[in-house]
Write an enzyme that holds these catalytic residues in place. Structure first.
Site, PDB file in Angstrom:
ATOM      1  N   LYS A  48       0.856  -1.200   0.000  1.00 19.19           N
ATOM      2  CA  LYS A  48       0.000   0.000   0.000  1.00 19.19           C
ATOM      3  C   LYS A  48       0.883   1.238   0.000  1.00 19.19           C
ATOM      4  CE  LYS A  48      -1.764   2.696   2.982  1.00 19.19           C
ATOM      5  NZ  LYS A  48      -1.636   3.963   2.216  1.00 19.19           N
ATOM      6  N   GLU A 100      10.944   1.330   9.420  1.00 22.01           N
ATOM      7  CA  GLU A 100      11.920   2.378   9.069  1.00 22.01           C
ATOM      8  C   GLU A 100      11.226   3.700   9.338  1.00 22.01           C
ATOM      9  OE1 GLU A 100      14.952   1.995   8.235  1.00 22.01           O
ATOM     10  OE2 GLU A 100      15.075  -0.103   7.654  1.00 22.01           O
ATOM     11  N   CYS A 105      14.171  11.132   5.419  1.00 17.46           N
ATOM     12  CA  CYS A 105      14.349  10.715   6.817  1.00 17.46           C
ATOM     13  C   CYS A 105      15.792  10.897   7.281  1.00 17.46           C
ATOM     14  CB  CYS A 105      13.916   9.262   6.963  1.00 17.46           C
ATOM     15  SG  CYS A 105      14.710   8.199   5.743  1.00 17.46           S
ATOM     16  N   GLU A 133      11.111  16.230  14.372  1.00 17.60           N
ATOM     17  CA  GLU A 133      11.385  16.065  12.942  1.00 17.60           C
ATOM     18  C   GLU A 133      10.463  17.009  12.158  1.00 17.60           C
ATOM     19  OE1 GLU A 133       9.989  12.477  10.912  1.00 17.60           O
ATOM     20  OE2 GLU A 133      11.876  12.385   9.830  1.00 17.60           O
TER      21      GLU A 133
HETATM   22  P1  NAD Z   1       3.019   8.392   7.672  1.00 14.84           P
HETATM   23  O1  NAD Z   1       3.443   7.582   8.836  1.00 14.84           O
HETATM   24  O2  NAD Z   1       1.955   9.409   7.865  1.00 14.84           O
HETATM   25  O3  NAD Z   1       2.473   7.465   6.489  1.00 14.84           O
HETATM   26  C1  NAD Z   1       3.246   6.434   5.936  1.00 14.84           C
HETATM   27  C2  NAD Z   1       2.334   5.358   5.391  1.00 14.84           C
HETATM   28  O4  NAD Z   1       1.592   4.806   6.458  1.00 14.84           O
HETATM   29  C3  NAD Z   1       1.311   5.853   4.366  1.00 14.84           C
HETATM   30  O5  NAD Z   1       1.170   4.872   3.366  1.00 14.84           O
HETATM   31  C4  NAD Z   1       0.034   5.932   5.185  1.00 14.84           C
HETATM   32  O6  NAD Z   1      -1.119   5.772   4.417  1.00 14.84           O
HETATM   33  C5  NAD Z   1       0.212   4.771   6.128  1.00 14.84           C
HETATM   34  N1  NAD Z   1      -0.537   4.847   7.389  1.00 14.84           N
HETATM   35  C6  NAD Z   1      -0.886   5.951   8.084  1.00 14.84           C
HETATM   36  N2  NAD Z   1      -1.567   5.589   9.189  1.00 14.84           N
HETATM   37  C7  NAD Z   1      -1.636   4.239   9.200  1.00 14.84           C
HETATM   38  C8  NAD Z   1      -2.202   3.285  10.086  1.00 14.84           C
HETATM   39  N3  NAD Z   1      -2.835   3.638  11.194  1.00 14.84           N
HETATM   40  N4  NAD Z   1      -2.073   1.975   9.780  1.00 14.84           N
HETATM   41  C9  NAD Z   1      -1.437   1.588   8.665  1.00 14.84           C
HETATM   42  N5  NAD Z   1      -0.891   2.445   7.783  1.00 14.84           N
HETATM   43  C10 NAD Z   1      -0.976   3.755   8.050  1.00 14.84           C
HETATM   44  O7  NAD Z   1       4.356   8.995   7.102  1.00 14.84           O
HETATM   45  P2  NAD Z   1       4.523  10.032   5.929  1.00 14.84           P
HETATM   46  O8  NAD Z   1       4.084  11.357   6.428  1.00 14.84           O
HETATM   47  O9  NAD Z   1       3.912   9.470   4.696  1.00 14.84           O
HETATM   48  O10 NAD Z   1       6.097  10.004   5.706  1.00 14.84           O
HETATM   49  C11 NAD Z   1       6.977  10.797   6.402  1.00 14.84           C
HETATM   50  C12 NAD Z   1       7.659  10.035   7.510  1.00 14.84           C
HETATM   51  O11 NAD Z   1       8.304   8.860   6.980  1.00 14.84           O
HETATM   52  C13 NAD Z   1       8.753  10.819   8.180  1.00 14.84           C
HETATM   53  O12 NAD Z   1       8.665  10.671   9.561  1.00 14.84           O
HETATM   54  C14 NAD Z   1      10.028  10.180   7.654  1.00 14.84           C
HETATM   55  O13 NAD Z   1      11.147  10.344   8.479  1.00 14.84           O
HETATM   56  C15 NAD Z   1       9.629   8.763   7.520  1.00 14.84           C
HETATM   57  N6  NAD Z   1      10.495   8.056   6.566  1.00 14.84           N
HETATM   58  C16 NAD Z   1      11.400   7.150   7.050  1.00 14.84           C
HETATM   59  C17 NAD Z   1      12.257   6.486   6.194  1.00 14.84           C
HETATM   60  C18 NAD Z   1      13.253   5.466   6.701  1.00 14.84           C
HETATM   61  O14 NAD Z   1      13.766   4.699   5.890  1.00 14.84           O
HETATM   62  N7  NAD Z   1      13.551   5.425   7.984  1.00 14.84           N
HETATM   63  C19 NAD Z   1      12.207   6.752   4.826  1.00 14.84           C
HETATM   64  C20 NAD Z   1      11.282   7.684   4.365  1.00 14.84           C
HETATM   65  C21 NAD Z   1      10.436   8.323   5.253  1.00 14.84           C
END
Ligand code: NAD
Length: 500
Positions: free
Chosen positions: A198, A273, A307, A404
């Site tokens: 997803k 991650e 990230c 962040e």
């Molecule tokens: P997010 O956590 O809001 O969403 C990420 C994904 O999770 C999306 O597909 C979203 O639809 C899904 N999601 C949201 N709530 C959910 C739930 N309750 N159950 C299941 N799935 C759910 O993150 P974002 O805003 O899309 O991305 C930014 C974040 O991602 C930042 O904190 C960034 O640091 C992190 N990030 C980490 C890495 C890494 O490799 N460590 C890489 C890229 C981004």
């Protein structure tokens, strides 16, 4: 000075044709409609206009996708293939990604906002690279033979097997949409798992296009299923589904914690991650120009939506002004512009929500007394642009330092000695990465050993390589991706003991 942002370029016919498609899901090797008619609008961040819609998958859709992946795993149509056959499929998919790189990059650019040049030069080639790298592991993950400790020699044949975990639910964020998707799919398929992916609801278009390539590569139906929709609805249902064996998530720490809790009921295997607030440390003997350029590149690349962005700059007091001046003047070189313009170096943020979030951090920094060394504002245009921003006179306790931001906002602090900077760098719940700039080997190794982070770069930054493990300490994650660790994260270890 008023920043002028040029308008978005006209979409190509090829791009428009993709955007004109009806919203669908990719389940069991076929495109299908959702069981209901709910959709999510998709925006071009450069114009803030809706360009298409995707399905907001229902619980029935989730169940259908998991059932397809379950069946494809259980009947062995993927797992039982000879490793060489699975390898060929992954290599074919890598070739198709390369062949379609221009159209994938175009889609990524208008969906995410990132400059086309970056999508074409960075994101898409990295997808093909990780597919080829993981294809190479397929026949190389070995077990071990081991004599038991307490049995006389020759009385047992004991060995350890590595087996695929089963059905993997994979949930990815919007910052590097296709790269994140392929980082998940490639090791799972290499391990022999089947997948329901997803993508983020803001940026699902490139993953949907990948589904076409997966079908074209001949990967058996049901092995990869791609559903779209809101995380709190279909994402949550996917994570809780009893037929899912493994959850792999990349996204915010807050969501990662929720996912970890939701996966607990059936004790699914989980890798996470998550977020970061990486320190970038500049020692007095460093090449200051290179450090300033590295620091700017680290925080302004992808509009800071990375990230591993070096978002906390620590410069030694003796060089602080020079470093901050260097980064601030670099900021001017990060030309903001719409994703399709060939001279854009920094695109808009991904969404109105992210724009509001980043601007509220900048406002809070100003209220808390930070000095604006560069940027600190947003051009008044329709897209979600935020100027590359450098804040000085900041300290722990301020939100801009502690949290962040995930935008092009750098906070710069001074330090006097090594112990002080080690303590400050580690004073965060995150531990994803760090970068150290010095010519002194001893200082480099002391810092590398003392900083609590999954990756430490020396005199460089943000070099993520498929052959090296990647992941977070502390609240930046659980487990590792890439390298052999990445494929092992999709495998169970089985011990076999046979009395002879
Ligand atoms: P997010 O956590 O809001 O969403 C990420 C994904 O999770 C999306 O597909 C979203 O639809 C899904 N999601 C949201 N709530 C959910 C739930 N309750 N159950 C299941 N799935 C759910 O993150 P974002 O805003 O899309 O991305 C930014 C974040 O991602 C930042 O904190 C960034 O640091 C992190 N990030 C980490 C890495 C890494 O490799 N460590 C890489 C890229 C981004």
């Amino acid at each position: 000075m008023t920043t002028v942002i040029t308008p978005q370029l006209t979409y190509s016919e090829r791009l428009q044709a993709v955007l004109n498609k009806a919203p669908q899901l990719f389940v069991d090797g076929e495109w299908c409609a959702s069981s209901h008619d709910k959709t999510v609008p998709v925006y071009d961040p450069a114009t803030a206009k809706v360009i298409t819609h995707i399905v907001d998958a229902s619980e029935t859709d989730v169940n259908r996708a998991v059932a397809a992946a379950r069946c494809a795993f259980d009947d062995g149509r993927w797992t039982k293939l000879p490793p060489a056959a699975r390898q060929k499929f992954l290599l074919k998919l890598a070739d198709l990604v390369d062949e379609n790189a221009d159209s994938l990059a175009e889609l990524e650019a208008v969906d995410n906002g990132k400059p086309l040049t970056i999508a074409r030069g960075f994101d898409i080639p990295r997808c093909a690279e990780i597919l080829r790298y993981m294809a190479g592991w397929i026949a190389k993950v070995t077990g071990d033979a081991q004599d038991p400790l307490a049995a006389p020699a020759g009385t047992f044949h004991a060995y350890v097997r590595r087996e695929p975990i089963g059905v993997a639910a994979q949930i990815v964020p919007w910052n590097l949409p296709l790269f994140m998707a392929v980082m998940k799919i490639a090791p799972a398929l290499a391990a022999g798992c089947t997948v329901v992916l997803k993508p983020a609801e803001q940026t699902s278009l490139s993953a949907l296009r990948l589904a076409d390539l997966i079908a074209e590569a001949g990967i058996p139906a049901g092995v990869v299923n791609i559903i779209t929709g809101r995380g709190e609805a279909c994402g949550d249902q996917l994570v809780r589904h009893p037929d899912v064996d493994k959850v792999a998530f990349t996204g915010s720490t807050q969501t990662g914690k929720m996912i970890n809790r939701a996966a607990t009921d059936t004790l699914k295997r989980v890798t996470l991650e998550l977020g970061g607030k990486a320190p970038l440390i500049v020692m007095p003997d460093a090449d200051i120009a290179a450090a300033a350029e590295g620091s700017a590149g680290s925080i302004f690349f992808n509009s800071g939506q990375i990230c591993i962005a070096g978002s906390r700059l620590f410069a030694h007091r003796s060089v602080f002004d020079k470093v901050v001046e260097g980064v601030s003047s670099q900021a001017a070189g990060w030309k903001m512009g719409p994703s399709l313009a060939p001279d854009s170096r920094m695109g808009p943020l991904v969404s109105d929500e992210q724009f509001g979030r980043v601007m509220s951090y900048i406002d809070s920094g100003k209220k808390d007394g930070a000095s604006i060394m560069a940027g600190g504002d947003a051009p008044s245009v329709d897209g979600y642009y935020v100027s590359p921003t450098v804040l000085a006179d900041v300290s722990p306790g301020m939100k801009v330092v502690d949290e962040e931001i995930f935008g092009p906002v750098l906070v710069a602090q001074r330090f006097d000695d090594l112990d002080e900077v080690i303590k400050a760098a580690n004073a965060t719940p995150f531990g994803l990465s760090a970068s150290v700039w010095t010519k002194d080997l001893s200082t480099m190794h002391r810092l590398a050993a003392s900083i609590k982070a999954g990756t430490v770069w020396g005199n460089c930054n943000a070099k993520v390589d498929p052959a090296l493990p990647f992941g977070g300490y502390k609240q930046s994650g659980l487990g590792r991706e890439q390298a052999q660790d990445g494929i092992r994260a999709y495998m169970e270890t089985k011990t076999v003991m046979i009395a002879l």
